[in-house]
Every structure is written in structure tokens, then in C-alpha cells.
Motif scaffolding. Structure first.
Motif, PDB file in Angstrom:
ATOM      1  N   ARG A  48       0.827  -1.212   0.000  1.00 22.03           N
ATOM      2  CA  ARG A  48       0.000   0.000   0.000  1.00 22.03           C
ATOM      3  C   ARG A  48       0.860   1.261   0.000  1.00 22.03           C
ATOM      4  NH1 ARG A  48      -5.178   1.421   0.617  1.00 22.03           N
ATOM      5  NH2 ARG A  48      -5.862  -0.715   1.021  1.00 22.03           N
ATOM      6  N   LEU A  49       1.994   1.219   0.675  1.00 21.30           N
ATOM      7  CA  LEU A  49       2.895   2.367   0.623  1.00 21.30           C
ATOM      8  C   LEU A  49       3.364   2.620  -0.805  1.00 21.30           C
ATOM      9  CD1 LEU A  49       5.113   1.738   3.795  1.00 21.30           C
ATOM     10  CD2 LEU A  49       3.327   3.460   3.524  1.00 21.30           C
ATOM     11  N   ARG A  50       3.588   1.544  -1.549  1.00 16.00           N
ATOM     12  CA  ARG A  50       4.046   1.686  -2.928  1.00 16.00           C
ATOM     13  C   ARG A  50       2.935   2.175  -3.842  1.00 16.00           C
ATOM     14  NH1 ARG A  50       3.950  -1.078  -7.545  1.00 16.00           N
ATOM     15  NH2 ARG A  50       2.747  -2.765  -6.605  1.00 16.00           N
ATOM     16  N   THR A  51       1.710   1.706  -3.623  1.00 16.65           N
ATOM     17  CA  THR A  51       0.614   2.034  -4.541  1.00 16.65           C
ATOM     18  C   THR A  51      -0.107   3.327  -4.186  1.00 16.65           C
ATOM     19  OG1 THR A  51      -0.899   0.645  -3.229  1.00 16.65           O
ATOM     20  CG2 THR A  51       0.217  -0.390  -5.104  1.00 16.65           C
ATOM     21  N   ASP A  52      -0.034   3.766  -2.932  1.00 17.88           N
ATOM     22  CA  ASP A  52      -0.782   4.963  -2.534  1.00 17.88           C
ATOM     23  C   ASP A  52       0.119   6.107  -2.065  1.00 17.88           C
ATOM     24  OD1 ASP A  52      -3.439   4.216  -3.078  1.00 17.88           O
ATOM     25  OD2 ASP A  52      -3.534   3.015  -1.263  1.00 17.88           O
ATOM     26  N   VAL A  53       1.072   5.816  -1.164  1.00 16.51           N
ATOM     27  CA  VAL A  53       1.893   6.889  -0.608  1.00 16.51           C
ATOM     28  C   VAL A  53       2.915   7.394  -1.626  1.00 16.51           C
ATOM     29  CG1 VAL A  53       3.508   7.528   1.219  1.00 16.51           C
ATOM     30  CG2 VAL A  53       1.586   6.013   1.732  1.00 16.51           C
ATOM     31  N   LEU A  54       3.600   6.475  -2.298  1.00 17.51           N
ATOM     32  CA  LEU A  54       4.635   6.883  -3.258  1.00 17.51           C
ATOM     33  C   LEU A  54       4.076   7.748  -4.385  1.00 17.51           C
ATOM     34  CD1 LEU A  54       7.574   6.781  -4.122  1.00 17.51           C
ATOM     35  CD2 LEU A  54       7.091   4.625  -5.300  1.00 17.51           C
ATOM     36  N   ILE A 189      -6.630  16.944  -1.701  1.00 16.20           N
ATOM     37  CA  ILE A 189      -7.867  17.369  -2.361  1.00 16.20           C
ATOM     38  C   ILE A 189      -7.912  16.883  -3.805  1.00 16.20           C
ATOM     39  CG2 ILE A 189      -9.140  19.389  -3.190  1.00 16.20           C
ATOM     40  CD1 ILE A 189      -8.227  20.865  -0.705  1.00 16.20           C
ATOM     41  N   SER A 190      -6.807  17.009  -4.527  1.00 16.44           N
ATOM     42  CA  SER A 190      -6.796  16.603  -5.938  1.00 16.44           C
ATOM     43  C   SER A 190      -7.006  15.105  -6.095  1.00 16.44           C
ATOM     44  CB  SER A 190      -5.469  17.013  -6.586  1.00 16.44           C
ATOM     45  OG  SER A 190      -4.384  16.314  -6.028  1.00 16.44           O
ATOM     46  N   ASN A 197      -5.625   6.062  -7.076  1.00 17.05           N
ATOM     47  CA  ASN A 197      -4.656   5.770  -6.027  1.00 17.05           C
ATOM     48  C   ASN A 197      -4.269   7.069  -5.334  1.00 17.05           C
ATOM     49  OD1 ASN A 197      -2.918   7.078  -7.816  1.00 17.05           O
ATOM     50  ND2 ASN A 197      -1.809   5.233  -8.396  1.00 17.05           N
ATOM     51  N   GLY A 198      -3.443   6.947  -4.317  1.00 15.08           N
ATOM     52  CA  GLY A 198      -3.011   8.131  -3.572  1.00 15.08           C
ATOM     53  C   GLY A 198      -3.602   8.151  -2.166  1.00 15.08           C
ATOM     54  N   LEU A 199      -3.028   8.976  -1.314  1.00 16.07           N
ATOM     55  CA  LEU A 199      -3.485   9.064   0.068  1.00 16.07           C
ATOM     56  C   LEU A 199      -4.911   9.600   0.167  1.00 16.07           C
ATOM     57  CD1 LEU A 199      -0.327  10.325   1.984  1.00 16.07           C
ATOM     58  CD2 LEU A 199      -1.708   8.337   2.570  1.00 16.07           C
ATOM     59  N   GLY A 200      -5.197  10.669  -0.586  1.00 14.63           N
ATOM     60  CA  GLY A 200      -6.552  11.210  -0.568  1.00 14.63           C
ATOM     61  C   GLY A 200      -7.575  10.191  -1.028  1.00 14.63           C
ATOM     62  N   MET A 215      -9.491   4.709   8.140  1.00 10.34           N
ATOM     63  CA  MET A 215      -9.496   6.110   7.725  1.00 10.34           C
ATOM     64  C   MET A 215      -8.602   6.942   8.644  1.00 10.34           C
ATOM     65  SD  MET A 215     -12.699   8.788   7.662  1.00 10.34           S
ATOM     66  CE  MET A 215     -12.632   8.946   9.449  1.00 10.34           C
ATOM     67  N   TRP A 216      -8.682   6.696   9.933  1.00 13.54           N
ATOM     68  CA  TRP A 216      -7.850   7.436  10.873  1.00 13.54           C
ATOM     69  C   TRP A 216      -6.366   7.124  10.676  1.00 13.54           C
ATOM     70  CZ3 TRP A 216      -8.820  11.499  13.814  1.00 13.54           C
ATOM     71  CH2 TRP A 216     -10.145  11.807  14.121  1.00 13.54           C
ATOM     72  N   THR A 217      -6.042   5.884  10.316  1.00 16.64           N
ATOM     73  CA  THR A 217      -4.634   5.566  10.041  1.00 16.64           C
ATOM     74  C   THR A 217      -4.123   6.369   8.849  1.00 16.64           C
ATOM     75  OG1 THR A 217      -5.164   3.665   8.610  1.00 16.64           O
ATOM     76  CG2 THR A 217      -4.877   3.233  10.966  1.00 16.64           C
ATOM     77  N   GLY A 218      -4.994   6.588   7.855  1.00 10.36           N
ATOM     78  CA  GLY A 218      -4.605   7.417   6.709  1.00 10.36           C
ATOM     79  C   GLY A 218      -4.311   8.847   7.124  1.00 10.36           C
ATOM     80  N   ILE A 219      -5.109   9.364   8.057  1.00  8.56           N
ATOM     81  CA  ILE A 219      -4.867  10.714   8.562  1.00  8.56           C
ATOM     82  C   ILE A 219      -3.534  10.773   9.311  1.00  8.56           C
ATOM     83  CG2 ILE A 219      -5.743  12.485  10.144  1.00  8.56           C
ATOM     84  CD1 ILE A 219      -8.577  11.473   9.463  1.00  8.56           C
TER      85      ILE A 219
END
Length: 255
Positions: A48-54, A189-190, A197-200, A215-219
Motif C-alpha cells: 500500500r505504501l508503494r501504490t498509494d503513498v509513493l 484534495i486533488s 490511487n493516492g493518500l486522498g 481512515m484514521w490511520t490514513g490521517i
């Protein structure tokens, strides 16, 4: 020794207060902090770090870097010439007053829904702090220093680099610091608009699926990312403005 303790004290106090206030909570949207921390390693795996955070970090860096280059270049030109500044000032004040999130649907019409749209949104918001601070920094260049450089034949690119940009660099970095926090907000926001994908995107998907602890872990990841970027920025700023901070320290110590 005291400084590191002071830096850690407030975050530790806030986390402790959150732990105590949420402990035993049965509210759906306000889970205990221990539940959130227990969920964290299960959600934010390496995949998930690779697919969303990166992807989020790469978009943020691309938009931020574009805004930094454009803001410093345009700000230097506008700040150096009075007529150019008088001509551009009304348009700059108008565009600065338009909130960047409002432009997301408009940018989507021209840039589509891919990474280009997200980078443009981030750049459009990060541009103004850098541009306006650069203009003010260039305008505030000491006239005696400028005349001295001219007398010694320091002109052209050498004058721009060693006199104008160096003198304006503290204010430029102030704009870059403001732009970094704005860029992080616009990144999220974007990614809430037509993203895959992405954090948002991940946080919205958790919310829609009623996975509230997730959801809170994402925050929390967003907060940690902002902290990391702030630390990196402070390190770069200290290295780039070592001369400036040295002058300030010496002036404080002098009687």
C-alpha cells in the motif's frame, strides 16, 4: 539537550491526551487510539505504501518543484522592474484571491483526470507564496549592496546569483515553507477527484466503506508525511541559509 526534549514534549502530550480522551470510546467515528494504532500495520503494508503513498509524494514533489521554479523566475523579473510590477499587480492580486480547490473542476476539463491534473492543481496553489515572497525579497535588496556590486563590475548572471537571489533568499525560503503546507493539502484534495490511487483516494475509500479505524490511520500517515517533509525542509533551509542564520546568531550575541 533541552531542545530535543522540548520538541518531543508537545507531540507526546497531545498523543497522551488523545489516548486518554478516546480510551473506552464506543462511538463509530471516534475509535480509541489504541485501536487505530493496532490497525495501522495491517493497513499500511509495503504494497500500500508503494501504490498509494509513493504516487502522492511524487505528485507533490513534481507540483511543488514546478511552482518553486516558476515562482522564483517570475518573482525575480516582476520584483526587478517597477513597470512590470505595476502592470502585473492587479492580475496577481485577482488570481491569488481565487482558492486553488475551486479550480480543480476547471483544470480537469483541460488536463483530464490523470496525474497531470493533480500536479497542476498542486502547482497552482504552491505558486503564489513563492512568487509573492520572491517579489518582496527582490524589491528589498539593499540599494547600497546593489550599487557596490555595480561599481565592481558585478553584472548580469553574477549579479543575479550573488546579489539579488542571495539577498532575497530568506524571503524566498519563507514562501517555499508556506507552499509546502499548501501543496500537501492540495495533494489530498486533488486525489479525491476521479483518482485511482493516492493518500486522498485511500482515505475517501475507507470513509465510504465505513472502515473508520483505517481512515484514521490514513490521517496519521498524512501527519507523519507532513512532519517528515518539514524536517527535510528545515535541513535544506539550514544548509542553504547558513550565512543568514549565522548573521542572526552573531547579532543576538553582540551587546
Amino acid at each position: 539537550m533541552l531542545r530535543p526534549l522540548l520538541v518531543v514534549a508537545l507531540p507526546a502530550l497531545l498523543v497522551s491526551a488523545w489516548w486518554v480522551a478516546s480510551d473506552g470510546s464506543t462511538a463509530v467515528y471516534w475509535p480509541p487510539l489504541r485501536t487505530i494504532l493496532k490497525t495501522f500495520p495491517d493497513v499500511w503494508t509495503g504494497e500500500r505504501l508503494r501504490t498509494d503513498v509513493l504516487p502522492s509524494v511524487l505528485r507533490l514533489l513534481a507540483g511543488y518543484a514546478s511552482a518553486a521554479v516558476a515562482g522564483v523566475a517570475l518573482g525575480t523579473v516582476i520584483g526587478s522592474y517597477r513597470r512590470v510590477r505595476a502592470f502585473c499587480e492587479p492580475a496577481l492580486e485577482f488570481l491569488r484571491a481565487v482558492p486553488p480547490p475551486v479550480l480543480v473542476p476547471v483544470i480537469m476539463l483541460f488536463a483530464g483526470i490523470g496525474d497531470t491534473m493533480k500536479i497542476v492543481v498542486i502547482a497552482s496553489g504552491c505558486l503564489w507564496p513563492v512568487l509573492l515572497n520572491t517579489v518582496e525579497g527582490v524589491r528589498a535588496v539593499d540599494s547600497v549592496m546593489a550599487e557596490t556590486a555595480r561599481s565592481y563590475g558585478v553584472t548580469g548572471a553574477a549579479r543575479l546569483r550573488h546579489v539579488v537571489l542571495r539577498s532575497a533568499s530568506p524571503q524566498i525560503f519563507a514562501g517555499l515553507r508556506q507552499a509546502l503546507s499548501i501543496g500537501l493539502i492540495l495533494m489530498v484534495i486533488s486525489e479525491m477527484f476521479a483518482a485511482s490511487n493516492g493518500l486522498g483516494f485511500a482515505i475517501v475509500q475507507f470513509q465510504r466503506g465505513f472502515a473508520i479505524p483505517d481512515m484514521w490511520t490514513g490521517i496519521l500517515v498524512l501527519g507523519l508525511l507532513g512532519l517528515l517533509l518539514s524536517v527535510v525542509f528545515q535541513f535544506v533551509e539550514r544548509r542553504a541559509l547558513g550565512w543568514y542564520h549565522g548573521l542572526r546568531e552573531s547579532s543576538r550575541r553582540s551587546p
